[in-house]
Design a protein around this motif. Structure first.
Motif, short mmCIF file in Angstrom:
data_model
loop_
_atom_site.label_atom_id
_atom_site.label_comp_id
_atom_site.label_asym_id
_atom_site.label_seq_id
_atom_site.Cartn_x
_atom_site.Cartn_y
_atom_site.Cartn_z
N VAL A 255 -10.37 -44.27 43.66
CA VAL A 255 -11.47 -44.34 42.70
C VAL A 255 -12.31 -43.07 42.78
O VAL A 255 -12.70 -42.62 43.87
CB VAL A 255 -12.37 -45.57 42.97
N PHE A 256 -12.61 -42.52 41.61
CA PHE A 256 -13.50 -41.37 41.49
C PHE A 256 -14.71 -41.78 40.65
O PHE A 256 -14.59 -42.53 39.69
CB PHE A 256 -12.77 -40.18 40.87
N THR A 257 -15.87 -41.29 41.05
CA THR A 257 -17.12 -41.66 40.40
C THR A 257 -17.83 -40.41 39.89
O THR A 257 -17.38 -39.29 40.10
CB THR A 257 -18.04 -42.40 41.38
N THR A 258 -18.96 -40.62 39.25
CA THR A 258 -19.74 -39.48 38.74
C THR A 258 -20.68 -38.91 39.79
O THR A 258 -21.46 -38.01 39.49
CB THR A 258 -20.54 -39.89 37.49
N HIS A 259 -20.64 -39.43 41.01
CA HIS A 259 -21.38 -38.80 42.09
C HIS A 259 -20.73 -37.45 42.40
O HIS A 259 -19.51 -37.33 42.43
CB HIS A 259 -21.38 -39.68 43.34
N ARG A 260 -21.53 -36.45 42.65
CA ARG A 260 -21.01 -35.09 42.76
C ARG A 260 -19.93 -34.89 43.82
O ARG A 260 -18.97 -34.16 43.60
CB ARG A 260 -22.17 -34.10 42.98
N PRO A 261 -20.06 -35.51 45.03
CA PRO A 261 -19.00 -35.31 46.02
C PRO A 261 -17.64 -35.83 45.56
O PRO A 261 -16.61 -35.43 46.09
CB PRO A 261 -19.51 -36.12 47.24
N SER A 262 -17.64 -36.71 44.57
CA SER A 262 -16.39 -37.23 44.02
C SER A 262 -16.00 -36.46 42.76
O SER A 262 -14.84 -36.05 42.59
CB SER A 262 -16.55 -38.72 43.69
N LYS A 263 -16.95 -36.26 41.87
CA LYS A 263 -16.68 -35.62 40.57
C LYS A 263 -16.27 -34.15 40.71
O LYS A 263 -15.26 -33.73 40.11
CB LYS A 263 -17.93 -35.71 39.70
N ASN A 264 -17.05 -33.38 41.43
CA ASN A 264 -16.81 -31.94 41.45
C ASN A 264 -15.44 -31.55 41.99
O ASN A 264 -14.76 -30.71 41.39
CB ASN A 264 -17.92 -31.24 42.25
N PRO A 265 -14.97 -32.11 43.11
CA PRO A 265 -13.63 -31.75 43.57
C PRO A 265 -12.53 -32.14 42.58
O PRO A 265 -11.56 -31.40 42.42
CB PRO A 265 -13.48 -32.53 44.88
N PHE A 266 -12.72 -33.28 41.91
CA PHE A 266 -11.69 -33.69 40.95
C PHE A 266 -11.62 -32.70 39.80
O PHE A 266 -10.53 -32.28 39.39
CB PHE A 266 -11.98 -35.10 40.42
N LEU A 267 -12.75 -32.30 39.26
CA LEU A 267 -12.76 -31.34 38.16
C LEU A 267 -12.24 -29.98 38.60
O LEU A 267 -11.71 -29.22 37.79
CB LEU A 267 -14.18 -31.20 37.60
N THR A 268 -12.37 -29.67 39.88
CA THR A 268 -11.95 -28.36 40.39
C THR A 268 -10.45 -28.29 40.66
O THR A 268 -9.82 -27.25 40.41
CB THR A 268 -12.72 -28.03 41.67
N TYR A 283 -19.44 -38.49 33.16
CA TYR A 283 -20.66 -37.91 33.73
C TYR A 283 -21.64 -37.49 32.64
O TYR A 283 -22.83 -37.82 32.70
CB TYR A 283 -20.28 -36.70 34.59
N THR A 284 -21.18 -36.75 31.65
CA THR A 284 -22.09 -36.18 30.66
C THR A 284 -22.56 -37.19 29.61
O THR A 284 -23.50 -36.90 28.87
CB THR A 284 -21.43 -34.99 29.93
N MET A 285 -21.95 -38.36 29.55
CA MET A 285 -22.39 -39.38 28.60
C MET A 285 -23.32 -40.40 29.24
O MET A 285 -23.78 -41.33 28.56
CB MET A 285 -21.19 -40.09 27.98
N ARG A 286 -23.64 -40.23 30.51
CA ARG A 286 -24.57 -41.16 31.14
C ARG A 286 -25.91 -41.15 30.40
O ARG A 286 -26.49 -40.10 30.16
CB ARG A 286 -24.81 -40.79 32.60
N GLY A 287 -26.37 -42.31 30.01
CA GLY A 287 -27.64 -42.42 29.30
C GLY A 287 -27.59 -41.93 27.88
O GLY A 287 -28.61 -41.92 27.18
#
Length: 719
Positions: A255-268, A283-287
């Motif tokens: 599972v990957f989430t929009t928390h940065r320690p999870s999101k950033n490595p996946f996008l990288t 991530y960018t559609m939150r709210g």
């Protein structure tokens, strides 16, 4: 008016949601009944007797907070009434200083409660925050709009030139007086009623914004059940995703989430472009989704109300109101700086995008670079251009090693040392506690760390205090400072390994912490990080510079398996890559800063369509489609549920001071004793006791220049 009241209120706004007065009253009564039934002595009602005055976290029950808030607010009201209704002549001591000393009980309760709502939030804590927020808002209004109290403050202010006040006393007097004026003291009775209504509405909107964002952040998950979809990801990221999956009830998956320690490595690193797009949009559609947790209308209504409030108080816009207390002073000055940096940053970002497109074409990808591709291709180019990638550096940046590197740096600069204590109270098992000692072995204060991500924490990283340093009662009250971050937990025998950016963040937050620890002031409201928003990030940004210096890296950057010191060849690569991707980093940040300023420079109360407004702003500044602003409207909590409205630009404004300061250290030696002592004396110790520009000139002998900032980011020349 007073920082210790406004700060808890701002945090309450950020972390809770709306609730009726009847619900609040019922919860208070229920909490009191629980406390009484258990025959429990509420530890918040008296000064803490633990070693170093640490909050007795193990003794404080959640049911203690509401009674403590209710009583401390009542006592603060009585203290203020006594000052306002005094029959003797108003003096600095019996009015201004008396106000500064009022609210000790409330300060004690607020520091503990709001310290924990950021890192130990749950439904009960959020419910308490909802109940307390309107009470704190009303208290602030009661103080700001108290005509008798303002008359006494004004009487002292009017004769300030005859009082022979010290600089910190004069600062306190001027801020107190200005706080009343900005709080509506000069308004008519009818307008005071309007102001209270605006404040109540804004409080409720901010609460709801924060609650919506917390829900959006915690509810999103991208579940992967095909191992092939993990291609490209480092082993430690895969292992962490498996743990997250188990925690969320998806055993055997990832599972990957929009928390940065999870999101950033996946996008990288993830090669699966479709999944990168899914996570990026999550991530960018939150709210920003048209559902029950949509923040767009809340943001628009907030901007409208802030404009109306500014107009009521005599200001052109909300930005003019906010910036009066900043070092920038006016929106025109802010836009002036941003417009100096924006063209060069945008030009460099376009070059970087072209490089990525060229790389994608060469690999036969047959794609047009989009925002969810940036991190992935940037890392490919970084590795090719500098023969370096984050996976290569991470083994040298263990969390423990980096923390020790920070301690090494602080000792080299100012002689301070850190001794860990396992026997002091802590609010969570993850917390580590250190006694801090000065170069003469005298006791300085307590430093606490809370490093690991958990769902009870809000995102990001921050510093605050359970107690600030001050001497206003004749004795030196020592600080209790803490850093909170969101790093992944260690998996198995592998320690937590940090990316370069994560390690830099640890240095950054410690920069705030050391200012709180080395504070040397008299009044509590002026010590530590009690500084304008566009100056407070300066000491933390300066601290980041030491991390990349060979002498510092050689001390702490050691391979977690072999103990090998990071090779100098790798250090050279790190330093050479320092200006890499700065077009992206600067542009996404400036995009958010300009969006903030645009929302709060509006000269109309008309409700905006937030999506249309945001698109218009980003189009006008020319932000390319491959880059989103660092924060879009729907999740821009800094400005809609935090304290940064009209102030997000402050990071780059502070960067000007940082870059100029680092020049001084580079010219004289990064551990030069004289430079370090001057920096401590004129920047770290005085806090907000004087105009920051004056303090900076004492340290540097000049005002800061913009050019060092542009040079550092590589934005002064084309590729």
């Amino acid at each position: 008016m007073k920082k210790r009241l406004l700060a808890p209120l701002a945090i309450a706004i950020a972390l809770a949601g709306c609730q009726s007065n009847d619900d609040n009253k019922n919860k208070i009564e229920e909490s009191q009944q629980k406390t009484q039934q258990a025959d429990h002595v509420n530890p918040l009602f008296s000064a803490f007797t633990t070693p170093h005055g640490m909050p007795p976290f193990d003794q404080i029950k959640k049911s203690d907070y509401l009674p403590a808030f209710e009583q401390s607010i009542s006592e603060n009201k009585a203290e203020i009434a006594a000052i306002a209704n005094a029959m003797n002549e108003a003096t600095f001591v019996n009015t201004i200083e008396a106000m500064e000393k009022s609210g000790d009980f409330l300060n004690r309760v607020s520091n503990v409660f709001y310290g924990l709502t950021g890192s130990m939030s749950d439904e009960e804590m959020r419910s308490i925050a909802k109940a307390v927020s309107p009470q704190l808002s009303a208290l602030n209004d009661d103080i700001n709009l108290n005509a008798k109290l303002f008359a006494r403050v004004k009487a002292v202010y009017d004769k300030k030139d005859q009082l022979n006040l010290q600089v910190n006393q004069l600062t306190l007097l001027e801020k107190t007086y200005k706080g009343f004026v900005r709080g509506g003291a000069n308004l008519s009775d009818a307008d005071k009623v309007k102001l209270r209504q605006f404040n109540t509405q804004l409080s409720q909107l901010s609460l709801k914004f924060g609650e919506n964002l917390l829900h959006e952040t915690n509810s999103f998950e991208m579940v992967i059940d095909n191992k092939a979809d993990l291609d490209g990801l480092p082993d430690d990221i895969i292992a962490a995703a498996a743990v997250t999956a188990t925690d969320r009830g998806h055993d055997g998956k990832w599972v990957f989430t929009t928390h940065r320690p999870s999101k950033n490595p996946f996008l990288t690193y993830a090669t699966n472009r479709k999944l990168r797009e899914t996570l990026y949009k999550g991530y960018t559609m939150r709210g920003n989704n048209d559902d029950a947790f949509d923040n767009k209308k809340i943001a628009a209504e907030t901007a409208s109300l802030r404009y109306q409030k500014a107009q009521l108080l005599g200001y052109k816009t909300h930005a003019h109101f906010v910036l009066e207390n900043a070092t920038a002073k006016t929106p025109e000055n802010v836009f002036g700086l941003l417009n100096q940096v924006w063209p060069a940053a945008l030009a460099r970002a376009k070059e970087e995008s072209a490089d990525m497109q060229k790389l994608a074409n060469s690999k036969g990808a047959k794609i047009e670079i989009e925002a969810w591709d940036w991190w992935y291709y940037a890392e490919k180019i970084r590795k090719a251009r500098y023969d370096i990638d984050a996976a290569e550096t991470k083994p040298y940046f263990s969390l423990e090693g980096t923390l020790q590197g920070i301690f090494f740096t602080a000792e080299k600069l100012w002689g301070v040392t850190f001794k860990e204590r396992d026997d002091l109270p802590k609010y969570h098992p993850d917390v580590r506690t250190f006694e801090v000692f000065d170069k003469d072995d005298s006791y300085v204060g307590i430093y606490m760390t809370d490093h690991y991500v958990r769902e009870s924490k809000r995102g990001g990283a921050w510093m605050s205090s359970f107690r600030k340093q001050h001497r206003m009662y004749g004795e030196d009250v020592t600080p209790i400072i803490y850093n909170v971050l969101n790093y992944p937990r260690p998996v198995g025998d592998t320690p937590t390994l940090l990316t370069f950016d994560q390690a830099s963040t640890l240095f950054h937050e410690f920069g705030h912490a050391i200012q709180g620890l080395l504070s040397n002031g008299y009044y509590r409201s002026q010590t530590g990080t009690a500084l304008p928003r566009d100056y407070v990030e300066y000491p933390s940004q300066v601290m980041e510079n030491w991390m990349t210096e060979p002498e510092v890296l050689a001390n702490f950057a050691k391979h977690y398996k072999t103990g090998e010191v990071i090779p100098m060849a790798l250090v050279d690569k790190i330093q050479a890559s320092g200006k890499f991707n700065q077009g992206f980093g600067t542009t996404e940040y400036l995009g958010a800063a300009l969006l903030d300023m645009s929302w709060h420079s509006l000269e109309t109360a008309e409700l905006q369509d937030a999506a249309v407004f945001e698109k218009k702003v980003l189009s006008e500044i020319g932000l390319i489609k491959e880059i989103s602003p660092r924060y879009r409207t729907g999740y821009f909590s800094h400005i809609f549920s935090g304290g940064y409205s009209s102030g997000y630009y402050g990071y780059i404004w502070s960067n000007i001071y940082d870059a100029d300061t680092w020049l001084a250290f580079k010219e004289n030696g990064i551990f030069d004793e004289k430079t370090a002592d001057l920096y401590r004396k004129h920047i770290l110790e005085p806090g907000g006791s004087e105009d920051p520009a004056v303090m900076y000139r004492r340290f540097r002998g000049q005002d800061p220049k913009v050019q060092p900032l542009l040079d550092r980011r590589g934005l002064t020349t084309t590729k």
